[in-house]
Design an enzyme around this catalytic site. Structure first.
Site, mmCIF file in Angstrom:
data_model
loop_
_atom_site.group_PDB
_atom_site.id
_atom_site.type_symbol
_atom_site.label_atom_id
_atom_site.label_comp_id
_atom_site.label_asym_id
_atom_site.label_seq_id
_atom_site.Cartn_x
_atom_site.Cartn_y
_atom_site.Cartn_z
ATOM 1 N N LYS A 124 0.815 -1.226 0.000
ATOM 2 C CA LYS A 124 0.000 0.000 0.000
ATOM 3 C C LYS A 124 0.843 1.268 0.000
ATOM 4 C CE LYS A 124 -2.065 -2.160 3.335
ATOM 5 N NZ LYS A 124 -2.809 -2.512 4.534
ATOM 6 N N GLU A 148 -3.847 -4.342 -7.937
ATOM 7 C CA GLU A 148 -5.252 -4.549 -7.551
ATOM 8 C C GLU A 148 -5.393 -4.843 -6.051
ATOM 9 O OE1 GLU A 148 -8.358 -4.416 -9.593
ATOM 10 O OE2 GLU A 148 -8.816 -4.246 -7.470
ATOM 11 N N GLY A 205 -5.800 -12.034 11.780
ATOM 12 C CA GLY A 205 -4.828 -11.659 10.745
ATOM 13 C C GLY A 205 -5.232 -10.465 9.892
ATOM 14 N N GLU A 208 -2.801 -4.645 10.933
ATOM 15 C CA GLU A 208 -1.393 -4.426 10.573
ATOM 16 C C GLU A 208 -0.513 -4.825 11.768
ATOM 17 O OE1 GLU A 208 -0.471 -3.240 7.427
ATOM 18 O OE2 GLU A 208 -2.600 -3.551 7.157
ATOM 19 N N ASP A 219 -4.136 3.614 7.405
ATOM 20 C CA ASP A 219 -4.250 2.577 6.374
ATOM 21 C C ASP A 219 -5.308 2.995 5.333
ATOM 22 O OD1 ASP A 219 -3.940 -0.405 5.521
ATOM 23 O OD2 ASP A 219 -6.093 -0.199 5.848
ATOM 24 N N LYS A 223 -5.134 4.071 1.222
ATOM 25 C CA LYS A 223 -6.022 3.518 0.187
ATOM 26 C C LYS A 223 -6.753 4.640 -0.555
ATOM 27 C CE LYS A 223 -6.393 -0.848 2.658
ATOM 28 N NZ LYS A 223 -7.021 -1.520 3.804
ATOM 29 N N GLY A 320 -6.756 -10.198 4.599
ATOM 30 C CA GLY A 320 -6.527 -11.643 4.734
ATOM 31 C C GLY A 320 -5.455 -12.103 3.761
HETATM 32 N N1 HSE Z 1 -5.058 -3.981 8.074
HETATM 33 C C1 HSE Z 1 -5.800 -3.910 6.872
HETATM 34 C C2 HSE Z 1 -7.285 -4.027 7.189
HETATM 35 C C3 HSE Z 1 -5.345 -5.012 5.944
HETATM 36 O O1 HSE Z 1 -7.632 -4.330 8.335
HETATM 37 O O2 HSE Z 1 -8.102 -3.790 6.312
HETATM 38 C C4 HSE Z 1 -5.782 -4.857 4.514
HETATM 39 O O3 HSE Z 1 -5.282 -3.697 3.916
#
Ligand code: HSE
Length: 343
Positions: A124, A148, A205, A208, A219, A223, A320
């Site tokens: 990212k 993607e 999982g 981050e 995050d 995006k 994931g």
């Molecule tokens: N840590 C991010 C989330 C992972 O929880 O969406 C995917 O970018």
């Protein structure tokens, strides 16, 4: 007989391991080319090369111990050897993502593209800061640069938003782009404490390594930078985006909203007037009638508002290891198709 396509994996954590598994399990009948993993390099595990293709059974079973790739090669990493390997046609880059300046991912992708290797990445940071430069470099070198998986993991939202609205201006995109925070807000609505909910998200999982990036909205901000670049050709800086995470949302706010059949969501929004881009990330109370109300757990969603169509929305997995690896796999198949169509 299918022609071979050599793939170099940079980074061999959860995502590229899952990619190796996908290639091992699915490639025979799905790919227009014969996919081979010809090299792997990982900062912790070392590196291995085989121009004829590494043994996938052995590769997916490599342990997580330091230097473990010495079983197939060398205990020290060597990105350059993988990139420069004659058998390597595509680099799948899934190294550590720096959200400050996109490095070292940008330099790694740039080195690969400069060697005329196609690149797909889920990184990212490097896409948020480097998509424009890397896409231009890729054009100059007549190769593809695909990313993607950097937004909504394997849900093909970038391809959808970029390709499925011909002839109209996308006026606005809005969505839930972080699985961890959406999961936490949902679990808090069910009565869990913030810390417990975060622990669950980490165990699943989604979060981050440092969850600050999820919780404080950084995050999602990355995006938003990626979407602004991919959809509107705008290279935003962090400072261009108003950003607030969910740490200020309290249990009693969530309870009050719930009593009125409303929910708190961390919402990303980009407005495109045609002359100006306005972007923000902020927690928002959404009512039952809002399409984002029903997006729960780690699921993500993006709605696009465009001309006579009004709003259309895509939802699906946003995080994931396997879901993100699928995005790399899909990019690789797309590149393979393009290579074959040019023969
Ligand atoms: N840590 C991010 C989330 C992972 O929880 O969406 C995917 O970018």
């Amino acid at each position: 007989m299918k022609r071979a396509l050599g793939i170099g994996l940079l980074g061999f954590g959860g995502v590229n391991r899952a990619l190796a598994e996908l290639i091992q399990q699915h490639q025979a009948n799905q790919s227009p080319m014969d996919l081979k993993i010809v090299g792997v390099s990982d900062i912790y595990l070392g590196y291995a090369l085989d121009p004829d293709g590494l043994d996938l059974d052995a590769l997916v079973q490599i342990s997580c111990e330091r230097g473990a790739l010495s079983v197939l090669g060398d205990p020290e990493p060597n990105n350059d050897a993988v990139i420069r390997s004659a058998g390597c046609d595509i680099v799948a880059e899934a190294t550590f993502s720096n959200m400050e300046d996109g490095e070292p991912g940008i330099s790694i992708c740039s080195a690969a593209i400069s060697q005329a290797k196609h690149v797909t990445t889920t990184n990212k940071g490097s896409v948020a800061y480097g998509a424009q430069v890397l896409s231009t470099l890729a054009k100059e070198n007549n190769v593809c640069f695909e990313y993607e998986g950097s937004v909504m993991s394997g849900t093909p939202v970038l391809g959808w938003a970029r390709n499925c609205f011909p002839g109209v201006r996308i006026e606005e995109v809005e969505g839930i782009l972080n699985g961890t925070t959406n999961y936490i807000l949902g679990r808090m609505e069910q009565g869990l404490e913030f810390d417990q909910a975060l622990e669950e998200a980490q165990a699943n999982g989604f979060a981050e390594a440092d969850p600050t990036s999820d919780i404080e909205g950084y995050d999602v901000r990355a995006k938003v930078m990626i979407l602004a670049q991919a959809l509107f050709g705008a290279q935003l800086q962090k400072s261009d985006i108003t950003c607030q995470g969910i740490s200020s949302v309290t249990a009693s706010q969530i309870e009050r909203a719930s009593a009125q059949k409303e929910r708190w969501k961390l919402v990303a929004r980009i407005e495109n007037s045609g002359e100006k881009i306005i972007a923000e990330v902020a927690p928002k109370r959404v009512s039952e009638g809002d399409p984002l109300y029903g997006i729960n757990g780690a699921t993500n969603a993006l709605s696009v508002k465009a001309g006579p169509l009004g709003s259309a929305m895509v939802c699906g997995p946003g995080a994931g290891r396997l879901e993100t690896a699928y995005a790399l796999y899909a990019d690789i198949l797309k590149i393979a198709k393009q290579i074959e169509s040019k023969r």
